[in-house]
Design a protein around this motif. Structure first.
Motif, PDB file in Angstrom:
ATOM      1  N   ARG A   1     -13.070  60.833  25.746  1.00 30.36           N
ATOM      2  CA  ARG A   1     -12.822  62.185  26.239  1.00 30.36           C
ATOM      3  C   ARG A   1     -11.350  62.384  26.586  1.00 30.36           C
ATOM      4  O   ARG A   1     -10.834  63.502  26.509  1.00 30.36           O
ATOM      5  N   THR A   2     -10.664  61.296  26.960  1.00 30.39           N
ATOM      6  CA  THR A   2      -9.217  61.398  27.161  1.00 30.39           C
ATOM      7  C   THR A   2      -8.534  61.740  25.850  1.00 30.39           C
ATOM      8  O   THR A   2      -7.639  62.596  25.790  1.00 30.39           O
ATOM      9  N   ALA A   3      -8.968  61.058  24.768  1.00 29.31           N
ATOM     10  CA  ALA A   3      -8.397  61.324  23.443  1.00 29.31           C
ATOM     11  C   ALA A   3      -8.698  62.743  22.992  1.00 29.31           C
ATOM     12  O   ALA A   3      -7.830  63.427  22.435  1.00 29.31           O
ATOM     13  N   VAL A   4      -9.917  63.204  23.230  1.00 34.77           N
ATOM     14  CA  VAL A   4     -10.292  64.563  22.833  1.00 34.77           C
ATOM     15  C   VAL A   4      -9.462  65.590  23.595  1.00 34.77           C
ATOM     16  O   VAL A   4      -8.982  66.576  23.014  1.00 34.77           O
ATOM     17  N   PHE A   5      -9.267  65.360  24.880  1.00 35.73           N
ATOM     18  CA  PHE A   5      -8.468  66.294  25.672  1.00 35.73           C
ATOM     19  C   PHE A   5      -7.022  66.286  25.203  1.00 35.73           C
ATOM     20  O   PHE A   5      -6.355  67.338  25.165  1.00 35.73           O
ATOM     21  N   GLY A   6      -6.507  65.111  24.837  1.00 41.95           N
ATOM     22  CA  GLY A   6      -5.152  65.039  24.309  1.00 41.95           C
ATOM     23  C   GLY A   6      -5.009  65.791  23.003  1.00 41.95           C
ATOM     24  O   GLY A   6      -4.018  66.504  22.771  1.00 41.95           O
ATOM     25  N   LEU A   7      -6.014  65.658  22.117  1.00 44.65           N
ATOM     26  CA  LEU A   7      -5.997  66.401  20.862  1.00 44.65           C
ATOM     27  C   LEU A   7      -6.056  67.904  21.120  1.00 44.65           C
ATOM     28  O   LEU A   7      -5.406  68.689  20.422  1.00 44.65           O
ATOM     29  N   ALA A   8      -6.830  68.304  22.128  1.00 49.64           N
ATOM     30  CA  ALA A   8      -6.911  69.723  22.471  1.00 49.64           C
ATOM     31  C   ALA A   8      -5.559  70.235  22.972  1.00 49.64           C
ATOM     32  O   ALA A   8      -5.130  71.346  22.619  1.00 49.64           O
ATOM     33  N   CYS A   9      -4.873  69.435  23.779  1.00 48.02           N
ATOM     34  CA  CYS A   9      -3.542  69.827  24.254  1.00 48.02           C
ATOM     35  C   CYS A   9      -2.579  69.966  23.086  1.00 48.02           C
ATOM     36  O   CYS A   9      -1.821  70.947  23.007  1.00 48.02           O
ATOM     37  N   ALA A  10      -2.615  68.978  22.179  1.00 51.25           N
ATOM     38  CA  ALA A  10      -1.733  69.052  21.018  1.00 51.25           C
ATOM     39  C   ALA A  10      -2.073  70.258  20.157  1.00 51.25           C
ATOM     40  O   ALA A  10      -1.175  70.973  19.691  1.00 51.25           O
ATOM     41  N   GLY A  11      -3.366  70.488  19.939  1.00 52.92           N
ATOM     42  CA  GLY A  11      -3.770  71.631  19.134  1.00 52.92           C
ATOM     43  C   GLY A  11      -3.310  72.946  19.728  1.00 52.92           C
ATOM     44  O   GLY A  11      -2.843  73.844  19.021  1.00 52.92           O
ATOM     45  N   GLY A  12      -3.418  73.066  21.053  1.00 50.07           N
ATOM     46  CA  GLY A  12      -2.953  74.285  21.706  1.00 50.07           C
ATOM     47  C   GLY A  12      -1.461  74.497  21.546  1.00 50.07           C
ATOM     48  O   GLY A  12      -1.006  75.615  21.273  1.00 50.07           O
ATOM     49  N   LEU A  13      -0.695  73.410  21.690  1.00 49.95           N
ATOM     50  CA  LEU A  13       0.756  73.511  21.498  1.00 49.95           C
ATOM     51  C   LEU A  13       1.098  73.915  20.061  1.00 49.95           C
ATOM     52  O   LEU A  13       1.968  74.757  19.831  1.00 49.95           O
ATOM     53  N   LEU A  14       0.404  73.315  19.106  1.00 43.09           N
ATOM     54  CA  LEU A  14       0.703  73.598  17.702  1.00 43.09           C
ATOM     55  C   LEU A  14       0.383  75.048  17.345  1.00 43.09           C
ATOM     56  O   LEU A  14       1.136  75.699  16.610  1.00 43.09           O
ATOM     57  N   VAL A  15      -0.726  75.546  17.859  1.00 43.12           N
ATOM     58  CA  VAL A  15      -1.120  76.920  17.539  1.00 43.12           C
ATOM     59  C   VAL A  15      -0.128  77.920  18.120  1.00 43.12           C
ATOM     60  O   VAL A  15       0.124  78.981  17.529  1.00 43.12           O
ATOM     61  N   VAL A  16       0.456  77.584  19.258  1.00 44.51           N
ATOM     62  CA  VAL A  16       1.468  78.469  19.846  1.00 44.51           C
ATOM     63  C   VAL A  16       2.724  78.514  18.982  1.00 44.51           C
ATOM     64  O   VAL A  16       3.358  79.569  18.843  1.00 44.51           O
ATOM     65  N   MET A  17       3.074  77.392  18.364  1.00 41.49           N
ATOM     66  CA  MET A  17       4.352  77.293  17.655  1.00 41.49           C
ATOM     67  C   MET A  17       4.263  77.582  16.160  1.00 41.49           C
ATOM     68  O   MET A  17       5.263  77.974  15.546  1.00 41.49           O
ATOM     69  N   LEU A  18       3.089  77.384  15.555  1.00 40.35           N
ATOM     70  CA  LEU A  18       2.955  77.472  14.105  1.00 40.35           C
ATOM     71  C   LEU A  18       1.806  78.396  13.735  1.00 40.35           C
ATOM     72  O   LEU A  18       0.904  78.641  14.549  1.00 40.35           O
TER      73      LEU A  18
END
Length: 269
Positions: free
Chosen positions: A189-206
């Motif tokens: 779940r730590t990994a999933v939350f990290g992927l969610a954070c990365a996904g959110g950042l990417l969607v904001v920028m790209l």
């Protein structure tokens, strides 16, 4: 050692402490921590720290471009800035991993990775890594502009660290000592939350399709390294984590270079 469960995320104090711990480990910023760090407990925010490193490197790239340096020189300046910010933490891991995997004797691979001296395979890995990254960033800079290249750095460094944690969550440490064992094992779940954070950042920028491509490319890169490490070493070490991140980051940048090259109009305006 298993990390503390991922709880109490609603506490601003907990979030700030996790960010401070991750920043102190992943960068050369000297932060005083209030208690002994539980590193993999904080792995959910590795992408956030990666994005900050990418922003710093991207600003250096933009400054170099403003000064009129050619695209390749700009990208090399940015790579140097990122390495300075992290102390070449992951680059060192990639080089050691390459030396270990290049060792013909399977029983000596871990010993070769612990050796502080860099060998032929390590040098080759670093040269190829720098060449691929600099070529990809230079292509983005030349084809889509400085802002696109800056966002590419932020995106790739965030995605690379998220993919590293995700891949590590399905392996076990290969040794009973060393950094990977001391840091603990990232929970799923730590990994999933990290992927969610990365996904959110990417969607904001790209654009959303580009963000998806970048994240998938990073995950593929980390998964390949994880598979090789599982077969040859029996799990991950600190050097394997560094190799995961670097390969994931390279593939993310190459994916972005191909994306912007295929349709420069999709870049930020």
């Amino acid at each position: 050692m298993r990390p503390e469960p991922l709880t109490d995320m609603s506490s601003p104090r907990r979030v700030l402490r996790d960010l401070a711990t991750a920043t102190a480990f992943l960068t050369r910023i000297p932060l005083a921590l209030e208690e002994p760090p539980q590193l993999m407990r904080t792995a959910w925010c590795f992408p956030v720290v990666g994005a900050g490193i990418g922003l710093f490197a991207g600003l250096v790239l933009a400054l170099a471009a403003w000064l009129g340096l050619p695209p390749l020189a700009c990208s090399l300046c940015a790579l140097a800035a990122a390495a300075a910010a992290t102390g070449a933490l992951h680059e060192d891991g990639l080089a050691d991993l390459a030396d270990g995997l290049g060792c013909p004797d399977p029983e000596r691979r871990l010993a070769a990775m612990r050796d502080s001296r860099i060998g032929t395979w390590g040098v080759l890995a670093l040269v190829l890594m720098i060449a691929l990254k600099s070529a990809a960033v230079a292509a983005i800079l030349q084809g889509a502009g400085a802002l696109a290249a800056l966002l590419a750095f932020v995106s790739a460094l965030a995605a690379g660290r998220a993919a590293m944690v995700a891949a590590a969550s399905v392996l076990e440490p290969a040794c009973d000592d060393g950094l990977a064992h001391a840091a603990g094992h990232p929970e799923h779940r730590t990994a999933v939350f990290g992927l969610a954070c990365a996904g959110g950042l990417l969607v904001v920028m790209l654009p959303v399709p580009a963000a998806a491509v970048v994240l998938v490319a990073a995950l593929v890169g980390a998964a390949v390294v994880a598979g090789v490490a599982s077969r040859t070493l029996g799990g991950y070490t600190g050097d394997v984590l560094g190799g995961m991140e670097q390969v994931a980051e390279i593939l993310a940048l190459l994916a972005l270079a191909a994306w912007f090259g295929a349709d420069p109009g999709m870049g930020p305006t």
